[in-house]
Every structure is written in C-alpha cells, then in structure tokens.
Motif scaffolding. Structure first.
Motif, PDB file in Angstrom:
ATOM      1  N   LYS B  15      37.098  28.574  46.652  1.00 48.58           N
ATOM      2  CA  LYS B  15      37.814  29.831  46.760  1.00 48.58           C
ATOM      3  C   LYS B  15      38.115  30.192  48.205  1.00 48.58           C
ATOM      4  N   VAL B  23      37.701  34.266  45.747  1.00 49.37           N
ATOM      5  CA  VAL B  23      38.958  34.829  45.278  1.00 49.37           C
ATOM      6  C   VAL B  23      39.518  33.969  44.150  1.00 49.37           C
ATOM      7  N   ASN B  51      32.273  39.202  37.847  1.00 46.20           N
ATOM      8  CA  ASN B  51      33.564  39.473  38.503  1.00 46.20           C
ATOM      9  C   ASN B  51      33.495  40.761  39.322  1.00 46.20           C
ATOM     10  N   GLU B  52      34.617  41.146  39.904  1.00 39.95           N
ATOM     11  CA  GLU B  52      34.642  42.292  40.816  1.00 39.95           C
ATOM     12  C   GLU B  52      34.370  43.614  40.089  1.00 39.95           C
ATOM     13  N   HIS B 103      41.405  35.943  35.089  1.00 38.55           N
ATOM     14  CA  HIS B 103      41.758  37.314  35.466  1.00 38.55           C
ATOM     15  C   HIS B 103      40.918  37.869  36.608  1.00 38.55           C
ATOM     16  N   ARG B 105      39.477  38.646  40.177  1.00 39.59           N
ATOM     17  CA  ARG B 105      39.940  38.579  41.566  1.00 39.59           C
ATOM     18  C   ARG B 105      38.833  38.035  42.453  1.00 39.59           C
ATOM     19  N   GLU B 106      37.598  38.349  42.086  1.00 44.10           N
ATOM     20  CA  GLU B 106      36.442  37.816  42.807  1.00 44.10           C
ATOM     21  C   GLU B 106      35.395  37.381  41.791  1.00 44.10           C
TER      22      GLU B 106
END
Lengths: 137, 250
Positions: B15, B23, B51-52, B103, B105-106
């Motif tokens: 990433k 990411v 995830n984020e 889906h 983002r992080e």
C-alpha cells in the motif's frame, strides 16, 4: 564485502526470496547462506542443497543435457505454493545457487536478478575452497 | 523479525505506507499476501483486518487452511462441515470480505493467537480452493494440468505409474525424451516430490533463454514429461499455481 554479506545483499535485492544458499554440488555442502527466517533450520538449507545436487549433477543431469541438447544451467520447481530456483555458477561448474521464493513471487524476475548476481558471490580472484568460504573470506 | 512484523511490512509495502496503515486500491495484492500467509501458517492464528471506519474482519487460520471468516455481511458459523464449510468460506471470502477490501480506504492488520478454542476436527478451506474460486470459473485451472502441459509441448510423454502411456509431438524430440524417461525421469520425480492433490512442475533449461526447456508436470499420479519452448515456462508455472495459462486463455 565477504561472501555472506554479498549473499544477504543478493537475497534482499531479489523480490520474494526467502532463502538463498550457495553450494558445492560435488561435496553437497552449503558454503554460505542467507534467509529471512528468524532461525533458518540448517536441515532445510541442507535439503535444498541436496535437491540442487540431484538436479544439477550425476545421471539425471547427464540425461537432461542429452534431452535438451545443451548443458542444463537452471532449474525451477513449483509445488503447493512453494517455488525453488537453482542456478549453476557459470564460472564454477561444481557450484550453484539455490533459492526458495514465496508463493506469490515471480520466478522469472528472481532468476534474472540471480543470474546477474551469481558471479559476484565469489569473484574469480577469491579462494574457492569450502573451508575458505565458510570462514567468510 | 516476527511473523506479525513481516506480514505488516508486506502489507505496508503493497500500500506504499511505512506506518502499518495502508491505502486501499490493490485488493489483489492483499489477497495474494493473505493466501501466502495462510499457506505458511501451521499453528492456530487469528488475523484481524480493520478499515478506517473500525469495521473488522477476523480470519482464523491453522494447518495451512482458513478455518473461519467473520465480519460484516458474513452469516454466523452455523454447523456446516466438510465441503459445505469450504463452500461457505469461499462464498464469504469472495463476497463480503473482498468487498470490504475493495471499499476500504485504509486497512490496519493485526495477528496473534486466537481468542477462541480451535476445534481440531474443523476442516475449513485450503489455499488451493480459495485461489481457484478467486480465479473464477472462466479463469480457473485446467481440468488436467498434465493435459495442459502436453498441449504446450513441442513433444511429450504421458506417464502413469512411471510407465509411458502416450507419446505426442515431433518424432525427433520424442526420441530424445524416451531415453530421459528411462534414465532421468525417476530422479526428477524424486526431487519434485509429490502431493497428490496439488500439481507440481519442475523444469530444467540451458543457459540460453531462447532454447528449450525440459519439464515434468505431475498431478494425481500422472505426469507429463515434455520438451517445450523456453517461453512456455510462465504457462507451466501458472498451471501449478492453479492459474489458467495465458496461451490457453487466449
């Protein structure tokens, strides 16, 4: 730079390379090695050396040379997510480089890098006796 | 470096981050890393991907198999076993879990000992089955890697139980393979080893990259011993990774 440092440098520059051993095929002896495993078991490195010796020497090698109509220089084995590569040392017929790659590695990329690096492990002007190599001279 | 450090470093590299948080956008790379990790995991281990938004997926892995997968969109563990368990894990992996990776983002990654007791009778799902399902029905492995290898060959022998049961290709090259089958094939099989349910490939080649390669592809007790163009090496490796060779896919 001693051979073990050159091995470390070569392994680290080869994507997906987990272990690398430089071996004497006649003596079936690991001359120097590098691995990213915390404590690489010597038995696993010895087994890799033995497989390299079986592939690249003796009656199997002679039969393969005849079938290919040229001397065998490299071998690749893929099974169950494990990839092994074997390269004869161009400048030293009794020596070879054997490597274990992770399952997702591209063996062609690894072979290309190892081909270019194999002769740098032990330059022609260095001593080639197993004892000297194991001392890291 | 511990296994956890190594896995996190891999994910970070994929990433492009140095901080363990990564990411999204390279789902295939993460899936590949996870499959490799499952393949190399012997002792029970729990992998947690977050995830984020704090949503989590938990993977329970042991004995080189994915035993359980839990997270948003995944049904409860239920009582399915054997093939049913593998089918459900596959469905969850390529469904909710893959969507989660797509889906995000992080993604943060953690791994450690499982918080639940592992039932030693659980079968779970192998990496080979997951990889085949991820490839999809149109890109799955050839039904028979031995047949596929013979299709790639300039000349080939089909071996069953060490005996030659078929010959194909250019006669002059077949004539080179016959003595190799007598003198070298057994040695090649010894080096290649063998897991009956996983195809194996071992090939030898000369120094020139334009020449031929001598290969043995084995699967479920049968083997192909072939002479093939050097360019076929990628397709042969793909066969043993459960991928469809490029030439066969085209």
């Amino acid at each position: 730079m001693v051979p073990t440092e050159r091995m470390k440098s070569l392994r680290r520059s080869t994507p997906g390379c987990r272990s690398l051993v430089y071996v004497d095929l006649k003596a079936r002896l690991v001359l120097c090695s590098d691995s990213d495993l915390p404590v690489p078991p010597q038995e696993a490195l010895d087994a890799l050396c033995l497989r390299g010796a079986r592939l690249l020497t003796g009656s199997l090698r002679a039969a393969a040379d005849a079938a290919l109509a040229e001397p065998v220089a490299e071998a690749v084995a893929v099974q169950g997510g494990r990839i092994e590569v074997y390269l004869c040392t161009p400048a030293a017929p009794d020596e070879a480089l054997c490597g274990v790659l992770e399952a997702s590695a591209d063996p062609h990329v690894a072979l290309d890098i190892l081909r270019r690096g194999i002769d740098t492990i032990l330059p022609e002007d260095a001593a080639r006796s197993p004892a000297d190599l194991q001392k890291g001279s | 470096m511990s296994d956890l450090d190594r896995l996190n470093n891999k994910l970070a590299k994929l990433k492009g981050s140095d901080e363990g948080h990564v990411v999204a956008g390279v789902t295939e790379g993460i899936v590949s890393v996870l499959l490799t990790e499952i393949e190399e995991t012997i002792l029970p281990r729990e992998m947690v991907l977050t995830n984020e938004r704090g949503e989590r997926f938990v993977l329970i892995v042991t004995g080189r198999r994915l035993l359980a997968l839990d997270g948003p969109g995944v049904e409860g563990p239920g009582q399915a076993d054997g093939d049913d368990a593998a089918a459900r894990i596959v469905a969850d992996f390529i469904g909710p879990f893959r969507a989660f990776l797509d889906h995000a983002r992080e993604i943060g990654m953690d791994a450690g000992r499982p918080h639940i007791r592992i039932d030693p009778t659980m079968i779970g799902c192998s990496v080979e089955t997951l990889a085949a399902a991820l490839a999809g029905p149109d890109n799955g492995p050839s039904a028979d890697p031995v047949d596929a290898a013979l299709d790639l060959a300039l000349a080939g022998l089909r071996l069953a139980g060490g005996e030659i049961v078929g010959r194909s290709g250019a006669a002059d090259l077949v004539a080179r393979l016959d003595p190799f089958a007598a003198a070298g094939a057994a040695g090649l099989a010894q080096v290649a080893g063998g897991e009956a349910d996983a195809p194996s490939c071992l090939f030898l080649s000369g120094a020139g990259q334009q020449g031929m390669l001598l290969a043995r592809v084995a699967f479920r007790g049968e083997a192909a011993l072939i002479l093939a163009p050097a360019e076929a090496s990628g397709d042969l490796i793909a066969l043993c990774r459960g991928e469809r060779p490029e030439t066969a896919a085209s």
